[in-house]
Write a protein that holds these residues in place. Structure first.
Motif, PDB file in Angstrom:
ATOM      1  N   TYR A 103       0.861  -1.187   0.000  1.00 16.17           N
ATOM      2  CA  TYR A 103       0.000   0.000   0.000  1.00 16.17           C
ATOM      3  C   TYR A 103       0.897   1.236   0.000  1.00 16.17           C
ATOM      4  CZ  TYR A 103      -3.816   3.181   1.186  1.00 16.17           C
ATOM      5  OH  TYR A 103      -4.754   4.202   1.167  1.00 16.17           O
ATOM      6  N   ILE A 104       0.804   2.035  -1.062  1.00 16.95           N
ATOM      7  CA  ILE A 104       1.602   3.255  -1.162  1.00 16.95           C
ATOM      8  C   ILE A 104       0.683   4.446  -0.905  1.00 16.95           C
ATOM      9  CG2 ILE A 104       3.033   4.696  -2.662  1.00 16.95           C
ATOM     10  CD1 ILE A 104       3.890   2.196  -4.146  1.00 16.95           C
ATOM     11  N   ALA A 105       0.988   5.203   0.125  1.00 20.81           N
ATOM     12  CA  ALA A 105       0.190   6.369   0.496  1.00 20.81           C
ATOM     13  C   ALA A 105       0.961   7.624   0.136  1.00 20.81           C
ATOM     14  CB  ALA A 105      -0.115   6.341   1.990  1.00 20.81           C
ATOM     15  N   ALA A 106       0.480   8.358  -0.854  1.00 20.21           N
ATOM     16  CA  ALA A 106       1.179   9.552  -1.327  1.00 20.21           C
ATOM     17  C   ALA A 106       0.410  10.803  -0.920  1.00 20.21           C
ATOM     18  CB  ALA A 106       1.332   9.501  -2.846  1.00 20.21           C
ATOM     19  N   GLY A 107       1.050  11.659  -0.135  1.00 17.12           N
ATOM     20  CA  GLY A 107       0.387  12.875   0.309  1.00 17.12           C
ATOM     21  C   GLY A 107      -0.753  12.618   1.269  1.00 17.12           C
ATOM     22  N   ILE A 108      -0.646  11.574   2.062  1.00 14.81           N
ATOM     23  CA  ILE A 108      -1.687  11.197   3.032  1.00 14.81           C
ATOM     24  C   ILE A 108      -1.105  11.340   4.434  1.00 14.81           C
ATOM     25  CG2 ILE A 108      -3.060   9.271   3.920  1.00 14.81           C
ATOM     26  CD1 ILE A 108      -3.299   8.264   1.042  1.00 14.81           C
ATOM     27  N   SER A 109      -1.801  12.092   5.278  1.00 20.00           N
ATOM     28  CA  SER A 109      -1.264  12.371   6.613  1.00 20.00           C
ATOM     29  C   SER A 109      -1.367  11.164   7.540  1.00 20.00           C
ATOM     30  CB  SER A 109      -1.989  13.572   7.221  1.00 20.00           C
ATOM     31  OG  SER A 109      -3.369  13.275   7.377  1.00 20.00           O
ATOM     32  N   GLY A 110      -2.453  10.372   7.352  1.00 19.19           N
ATOM     33  CA  GLY A 110      -2.633   9.191   8.203  1.00 19.19           C
ATOM     34  C   GLY A 110      -3.627   9.395   9.306  1.00 19.19           C
ATOM     35  N   SER A 111      -4.816   9.889   8.946  1.00 22.42           N
ATOM     36  CA  SER A 111      -5.867  10.054   9.957  1.00 22.42           C
ATOM     37  C   SER A 111      -6.293   8.690  10.493  1.00 22.42           C
ATOM     38  CB  SER A 111      -7.082  10.762   9.347  1.00 22.42           C
ATOM     39  OG  SER A 111      -7.713   9.909   8.410  1.00 22.42           O
ATOM     40  N   THR A 112      -6.865   8.706  11.692  1.00 25.31           N
ATOM     41  CA  THR A 112      -7.341   7.459  12.306  1.00 25.31           C
ATOM     42  C   THR A 112      -8.342   6.755  11.401  1.00 25.31           C
ATOM     43  OG1 THR A 112      -7.036   8.407  14.500  1.00 25.31           O
ATOM     44  CG2 THR A 112      -8.489   6.493  14.332  1.00 25.31           C
ATOM     45  N   GLN A 113      -9.213   7.548  10.757  1.00 24.43           N
ATOM     46  CA  GLN A 113     -10.243   6.957   9.892  1.00 24.43           C
ATOM     47  C   GLN A 113      -9.611   6.285   8.671  1.00 24.43           C
ATOM     48  OE1 GLN A 113     -10.329  10.049  11.152  1.00 24.43           O
ATOM     49  NE2 GLN A 113     -12.005   9.797  12.638  1.00 24.43           N
ATOM     50  N   HIS A 114      -8.578   6.898   8.102  1.00 23.31           N
ATOM     51  CA  HIS A 114      -7.943   6.281   6.927  1.00 23.31           C
ATOM     52  C   HIS A 114      -7.158   5.036   7.330  1.00 23.31           C
ATOM     53  CE1 HIS A 114      -6.505   6.201   2.809  1.00 23.31           C
ATOM     54  NE2 HIS A 114      -5.305   5.912   3.272  1.00 23.31           N
ATOM     55  N   MET A 115      -6.458   5.122   8.453  1.00 19.72           N
ATOM     56  CA  MET A 115      -5.649   3.986   8.884  1.00 19.72           C
ATOM     57  C   MET A 115      -6.514   2.766   9.197  1.00 19.72           C
ATOM     58  SD  MET A 115      -2.797   5.271   8.371  1.00 19.72           S
ATOM     59  CE  MET A 115      -1.902   3.784   8.813  1.00 19.72           C
ATOM     60  N   ALA A 116      -7.774   3.016   9.608  1.00 25.02           N
ATOM     61  CA  ALA A 116      -8.683   1.891   9.895  1.00 25.02           C
ATOM     62  C   ALA A 116      -8.922   1.047   8.649  1.00 25.02           C
ATOM     63  CB  ALA A 116     -10.009   2.418  10.430  1.00 25.02           C
ATOM     64  N   GLY A 117      -8.820   1.670   7.485  1.00 23.65           N
ATOM     65  CA  GLY A 117      -9.081   0.944   6.247  1.00 23.65           C
ATOM     66  C   GLY A 117      -7.879   0.244   5.671  1.00 23.65           C
ATOM     67  N   ILE A 118      -6.673   0.546   6.184  1.00 21.61           N
ATOM     68  CA  ILE A 118      -5.467  -0.043   5.566  1.00 21.61           C
ATOM     69  C   ILE A 118      -4.642  -0.846   6.570  1.00 21.61           C
ATOM     70  CG2 ILE A 118      -5.399   1.920   4.000  1.00 21.61           C
ATOM     71  CD1 ILE A 118      -2.853   2.858   5.459  1.00 21.61           C
ATOM     72  N   LYS A 119      -5.119  -0.990   7.790  1.00 23.49           N
ATOM     73  CA  LYS A 119      -4.314  -1.584   8.853  1.00 23.49           C
ATOM     74  C   LYS A 119      -3.887  -3.022   8.563  1.00 23.49           C
ATOM     75  CE  LYS A 119      -6.394  -2.698  12.724  1.00 23.49           C
ATOM     76  NZ  LYS A 119      -6.447  -4.160  12.663  1.00 23.49           N
ATOM     77  N   ASP A 120      -4.612  -3.717   7.687  1.00 27.33           N
ATOM     78  CA  ASP A 120      -4.272  -5.105   7.380  1.00 27.33           C
ATOM     79  C   ASP A 120      -3.328  -5.220   6.184  1.00 27.33           C
ATOM     80  OD1 ASP A 120      -5.759  -6.175   9.462  1.00 27.33           O
ATOM     81  OD2 ASP A 120      -7.611  -6.179   8.287  1.00 27.33           O
TER      82      ASP A 120
END
Length: 274
Positions: A219-236
């Protein structure tokens, strides 16, 4: 006790062995036709559950739509996004954007489940039977289909995902920068809610607590700060690569690899090197 696994995608059945092995009971598999509408598919699944104590499917937007209808038709309980099996009636699932793991007990039978396949190791255990599901007429009619994303893989099934955030400025830039790298990797494109709300990316690309749950190998996150809501979707995700020019961005706390750089420099450079 026996499980009925409901497959919505062609490779769903191959991802079910680990979960069914964790349940510790034999399982049958039925395959829902790709063009089946949700209400008719749920009615067909309801007719196939006889003799089964668990009705399970891989977590996806479509499975949650159909399986919720199945639970309603059967008047039974449903547990979504199962990440661990404690016993055949007790399951673990993430809540509050994945920051807390809840242990829940299903007190009625049958129980309808969706599970995250990335939480269960691959298994060679196959179903006792595997049959296509015969779906009858629907109460609704599909009048149009709008497909975006061209030949890119489905976001929830992709092995590689490239996501972008609000710094991408506009839809054309988003597609050129994020889409270009995704195509080079043969992967899918994702986006943050901020990017979607800004009109930079379409709603179906949103990843996170209120979007799609992904579990790619990369998973490549470009220009993404890493909010709790976004991290919930990529944690796996198995490997998270973060590109952000802010060295204090929260996503660096979770990333396996971090690059402090402007995405407009780093992403084209990555694409060029592939």
């Amino acid at each position: 006790m026996k499980t009925l696994f409901v497959a919505f995608e062609s490779d769903d059945e191959s991802r079910a062995g680990g979960f069914c092995e964790a349940l510790g009971q034999p399982w049958d598999s039925v395959h829902v036709p790709a063009d089946a509408l949700s209400d008719a598919a749920a009615t067909a699944v309801q007719a196939a559950v006889q003799g089964h104590t668990h009705i399970a499917a891989v977590s996806s937007m479509r499975s949650k739509d159909v399986m919720a209808r199945v639970a309603g038709l059967l008047d039974c309980g449903m547990v979504t996004d199962v990440t661990a099996v404690v016993s055949p009636t007790v399951f673990e699932r993430p809540i509050i954007a994945g920051t807390v793991t809840a242990t829940v007990e299903a007190t009625a039978s049958p129980v309808v489940l969706t599970f995250r396949p990335s939480s269960f190791p691959a298994s060679g255990q196959g179903p006792a039977s595997s049959t296509p599901l015969t779906v009858g007429p629907s109460l609704v009619q599909r009048t149009a289909t709008n497909v975006r994303g061209g030949s890119r893989p489905d976001l929830t099934q992709a092995k590689r995902v490239v996501s972008g955030g609000r710094p991408l400025k506009d839809a054309e830039t988003f597609e050129r920068v994020i889409g270009g790298l995704a195509d080079k990797l043969g992967g899918a494109v994702g986006a943050t809610r901020a990017a979607v709300d800004s009109g930079i990316a379409p709603n179906e690309l949103q990843v996170g607590q209120t979007g799609k749950i992904v579990a790619p190998d990369l998973y490549i996150a470009a220009g993404i700060s890493g909010s709790t809501q976004h991290m919930a979707g990529i944690k796996d995700s198995k490997c998270i690569v973060a590109i952000n020019k802010d060295p204090d961005a929260p996503i660096f706390e979770f990333a396996d690899f971090g690059l402090v750089a402007d995405l407009y420099d780093a992403v084209p450079e990555l694409e060029k090197s592939l």
